[in-house]
Design a protein around this motif. Structure first.
Motif, PDB file in Angstrom:
ATOM      1  N   HIS A 167      48.394 -30.691 -22.974  1.00  0.00           N
ATOM      2  CA  HIS A 167      47.355 -31.826 -24.077  1.00  0.00           C
ATOM      3  C   HIS A 167      46.093 -30.904 -24.742  1.00  0.00           C
ATOM      4  O   HIS A 167      45.956 -31.232 -26.657  1.00  0.00           O
ATOM      5  CB  HIS A 167      47.502 -33.136 -23.150  1.00  0.00           C
ATOM      6  CG  HIS A 167      48.925 -32.879 -22.565  1.00  0.00           C
ATOM      7  ND1 HIS A 167      49.009 -34.199 -21.829  1.00  0.00           N
ATOM      8  CD2 HIS A 167      49.424 -33.117 -22.785  1.00  0.00           C
ATOM      9  CE1 HIS A 167      49.978 -34.502 -21.496  1.00  0.00           C
ATOM     10  NE2 HIS A 167      50.580 -34.160 -22.505  1.00  0.00           N
ATOM     11  N   HIS A 168      45.554 -29.956 -23.977  1.00  0.00           N
ATOM     12  CA  HIS A 168      44.480 -29.840 -24.149  1.00  0.00           C
ATOM     13  C   HIS A 168      43.829 -28.576 -24.462  1.00  0.00           C
ATOM     14  O   HIS A 168      43.229 -27.737 -24.707  1.00  0.00           O
ATOM     15  CB  HIS A 168      42.887 -31.119 -23.619  1.00  0.00           C
ATOM     16  CG  HIS A 168      43.127 -31.925 -23.602  1.00  0.00           C
ATOM     17  ND1 HIS A 168      43.437 -32.974 -22.802  1.00  0.00           N
ATOM     18  CD2 HIS A 168      42.840 -33.266 -24.741  1.00  0.00           C
ATOM     19  CE1 HIS A 168      44.192 -34.126 -23.097  1.00  0.00           C
ATOM     20  NE2 HIS A 168      43.542 -34.007 -24.255  1.00  0.00           N
ATOM     21  N   LEU A 169      45.184 -27.614 -23.840  1.00  0.00           N
ATOM     22  CA  LEU A 169      45.110 -26.208 -23.952  1.00  0.00           C
ATOM     23  C   LEU A 169      43.706 -25.550 -22.804  1.00  0.00           C
ATOM     24  O   LEU A 169      42.508 -24.738 -23.095  1.00  0.00           O
ATOM     25  CB  LEU A 169      44.584 -25.271 -25.004  1.00  0.00           C
ATOM     26  CG  LEU A 169      46.055 -25.674 -25.681  1.00  0.00           C
ATOM     27  CD1 LEU A 169      45.943 -24.598 -27.076  1.00  0.00           C
ATOM     28  CD2 LEU A 169      47.715 -24.792 -24.868  1.00  0.00           C
ATOM     29  N   VAL A 170      43.246 -26.887 -21.881  1.00  0.00           N
ATOM     30  CA  VAL A 170      42.228 -26.539 -21.350  1.00  0.00           C
ATOM     31  C   VAL A 170      42.457 -26.636 -19.367  1.00  0.00           C
ATOM     32  O   VAL A 170      43.491 -27.413 -19.127  1.00  0.00           O
ATOM     33  CB  VAL A 170      41.576 -27.642 -21.346  1.00  0.00           C
ATOM     34  CG1 VAL A 170      40.259 -27.949 -22.508  1.00  0.00           C
ATOM     35  CG2 VAL A 170      41.647 -28.618 -20.299  1.00  0.00           C
ATOM     36  N   PRO A 171      42.409 -25.606 -18.527  1.00  0.00           N
ATOM     37  CA  PRO A 171      42.424 -25.397 -17.041  1.00  0.00           C
ATOM     38  C   PRO A 171      43.070 -26.277 -16.609  1.00  0.00           C
ATOM     39  O   PRO A 171      41.747 -27.821 -16.560  1.00  0.00           O
ATOM     40  CB  PRO A 171      41.986 -24.398 -16.255  1.00  0.00           C
ATOM     41  CG  PRO A 171      41.067 -23.650 -17.780  1.00  0.00           C
ATOM     42  CD  PRO A 171      41.202 -25.007 -19.362  1.00  0.00           C
ATOM     43  N   VAL A 192      36.912 -34.137 -16.258  1.00  0.00           N
ATOM     44  CA  VAL A 192      36.079 -33.556 -16.164  1.00  0.00           C
ATOM     45  C   VAL A 192      34.997 -33.469 -17.111  1.00  0.00           C
ATOM     46  O   VAL A 192      34.255 -34.093 -17.550  1.00  0.00           O
ATOM     47  CB  VAL A 192      36.201 -32.750 -15.573  1.00  0.00           C
ATOM     48  CG1 VAL A 192      35.234 -32.087 -14.618  1.00  0.00           C
ATOM     49  CG2 VAL A 192      37.374 -33.236 -13.828  1.00  0.00           C
ATOM     50  N   MET A 193      35.914 -31.796 -18.499  1.00  0.00           N
ATOM     51  CA  MET A 193      34.094 -31.592 -18.707  1.00  0.00           C
ATOM     52  C   MET A 193      34.892 -32.710 -20.447  1.00  0.00           C
ATOM     53  O   MET A 193      33.650 -32.183 -21.220  1.00  0.00           O
ATOM     54  CB  MET A 193      35.388 -30.272 -20.052  1.00  0.00           C
ATOM     55  CG  MET A 193      35.294 -29.340 -18.524  1.00  0.00           C
ATOM     56  SD  MET A 193      35.318 -27.476 -18.997  1.00  0.00           S
ATOM     57  CE  MET A 193      34.444 -27.490 -20.377  1.00  0.00           C
ATOM     58  N   ARG A 194      35.547 -33.322 -20.924  1.00  0.00           N
ATOM     59  CA  ARG A 194      35.636 -34.348 -21.983  1.00  0.00           C
ATOM     60  C   ARG A 194      36.026 -35.647 -21.492  1.00  0.00           C
ATOM     61  O   ARG A 194      36.716 -36.458 -19.937  1.00  0.00           O
ATOM     62  CB  ARG A 194      36.413 -33.647 -23.178  1.00  0.00           C
ATOM     63  CG  ARG A 194      38.018 -33.500 -22.536  1.00  0.00           C
ATOM     64  CD  ARG A 194      38.894 -32.901 -23.696  1.00  0.00           C
ATOM     65  NE  ARG A 194      39.602 -33.479 -24.493  1.00  0.00           N
ATOM     66  CZ  ARG A 194      40.278 -35.240 -24.232  1.00  0.00           C
ATOM     67  NH1 ARG A 194      40.314 -35.125 -22.853  1.00  0.00           N
ATOM     68  NH2 ARG A 194      40.210 -35.602 -24.881  1.00  0.00           N
ATOM     69  N   GLY A 195      36.521 -36.445 -22.140  1.00  0.00           N
ATOM     70  CA  GLY A 195      37.030 -37.688 -21.632  1.00  0.00           C
ATOM     71  C   GLY A 195      36.382 -38.191 -21.275  1.00  0.00           C
ATOM     72  O   GLY A 195      35.168 -38.534 -21.282  1.00  0.00           O
ATOM     73  N   VAL A 196      36.699 -39.248 -19.941  1.00  0.00           N
ATOM     74  CA  VAL A 196      36.429 -39.905 -18.998  1.00  0.00           C
ATOM     75  C   VAL A 196      35.358 -39.520 -18.677  1.00  0.00           C
ATOM     76  O   VAL A 196      34.141 -39.403 -18.061  1.00  0.00           O
ATOM     77  CB  VAL A 196      36.875 -40.953 -18.296  1.00  0.00           C
ATOM     78  CG1 VAL A 196      38.414 -41.561 -18.919  1.00  0.00           C
ATOM     79  CG2 VAL A 196      37.355 -40.018 -17.433  1.00  0.00           C
TER      80      VAL A 196
END
Length: 339
Positions: free
Chosen positions: A231-235, A302-306
């Motif tokens: 969905h975001h291409l992050v690990p 963790v890095m974005r969103g909530v």
């Protein structure tokens, strides 16, 4: 004798509610039962020390009762049953013997009906000997580029250009010293992060399936998993725990970790990744039951969103006896220390 002066009865060494049904201390555990258990264990050990047998070829994995397997010397042998019912004599309540968490659990326990969702990623067969395991559109073209260095380099060049465009869009200068060569390095890294698209379940197993008279849980815990959220291409990273109950066939322990690695090195969601590993083992081994539990932390939350750094996501997939019997499922989760 005066009731007040009667001796107090001595307490039992072990309370009745703490005695396992299979314990020699249990009243129903007779000498005959002990002898049978010993003989069964002895035969299991003896069978593993018998004449050498060739590893099982996945192309010959047919587990119907009437199927027969050709041996190198021309003889035949009946294959193992796909599923063997095991009596649960220790269960007090008959309803717990077929402990369904949901009415949907009563569906026939065949691979297409267990837990597979109708999505482009899981609607295809788990094992595709002509291509890949659960291939996506365009994946076969990437596989064929192994034999064409020119096409592989063209793909890297195209991906590097896309990364350069990303750097420009976020306000960076792709030509500055610190970013010199970054598009090419990221392109190569992305190809490694998604190398699972190029791998086949047959090549991963590599004939590491063996005959073994073992019908108890086999568990490999704490397999490290690294994947990319589609969905975001992050690990998202975590650990996977795999267990299965063999039906006369076992797989090399390292192959469990390799199967988890193959499916994780793709664009994934944790729910599908957990299911794919379980279904792959179900098709390769046809065991009595399979259980897969995964715990991971997603950088997309963790890095974005909530931005909740302590949040952990746990998913599970139980098939066969693991799904049908509460006692078997509880044993698996207890051995994982997850209950």
């Amino acid at each position: 004798m005066d009731p007040e002066h009667q001796p107090v009865p001595r307490p039992r060494a072990i309370p009745s509610h703490l005695i396992n049904g299979h314990s020699p201390l249990h009243p129903s555990y007779t000498a005959e039962r002990e002898r049978e258990d010993r003989e069964h264990t002895y035969e299991s050990i003896k069978s593993s020390m018998g004449p050498p047998r060739e590893p099982i070829d996945l192309a010959n994995l047919s587990l119907n009762n009437h199927d027969r397997t050709e041996r190198p010397n021309g003889s035949q042998q009946n294959s193992a049953q796909q599923y063997e019912e095991v009596e649960d004599a220790d269960l007090d309540d008959l309803d717990l013997k077929v402990a369904a968490r949901d009415d949907r659990d009563e569906a026939p326990l065949t691979p297409p009906a267990t837990a597979r969702s109708m999505s482009p990623f899981t609607a295809n067969p788990t094992i595709d000997f002509d291509g890949l395991s659960w291939p996506s559109a365009g994946t076969l073209a990437r596989l064929h580029e192994r034999e064409s260095p020119e096409d592989a380099q063209a793909r890297l060049t195209k991906l590097s250009g896309a990364v350069r465009t990303i750097l420009e869009c976020i306000g960076e200068d792709p030509d500055r010293e610190g970013l010199h060569g970054t598009p090419e390095r990221y392109a190569k890294a992305m190809m490694f992060f998604t190398k699972g698209y190029e791998e086949n379940l047959r090549d991963i197993v590599n004939n590491a399936v063996f005959h073994e008279d073992h019908d108890e849980l086999v568990i490999v815990k704490d397999i490290e998993v690294f994947s990319l959220c589609e969905h975001h291409l992050v690990p998202f990273t975590g650990k996977m725990h795999i267990g299965y109950i063999p039906s006369r066939r076992v797989i090399g322990l390292s192959k469990l970790a390799r199967i988890a690695e193959m499916f994780s090195r793709r664009l994934q969601v944790q729910e599908r990744l957990t299911k794919q590993v379980a279904l792959a083992l179900l098709e390769v081994l046809k065991p009595q039951g399979v259980g897969v539990v995964m715990e991971s932390s997603h950088l997309c939350m963790v890095m974005r969103g909530v931005q909740k750094t302590g949040a952990t996501t746990t998913t599970s997939c139980m098939l066969g006896a693991m799904r049908k019997r509460a006692k078997t499922r509880d044993e698996f989760l207890t051995l994982l220390n997850r209950r």
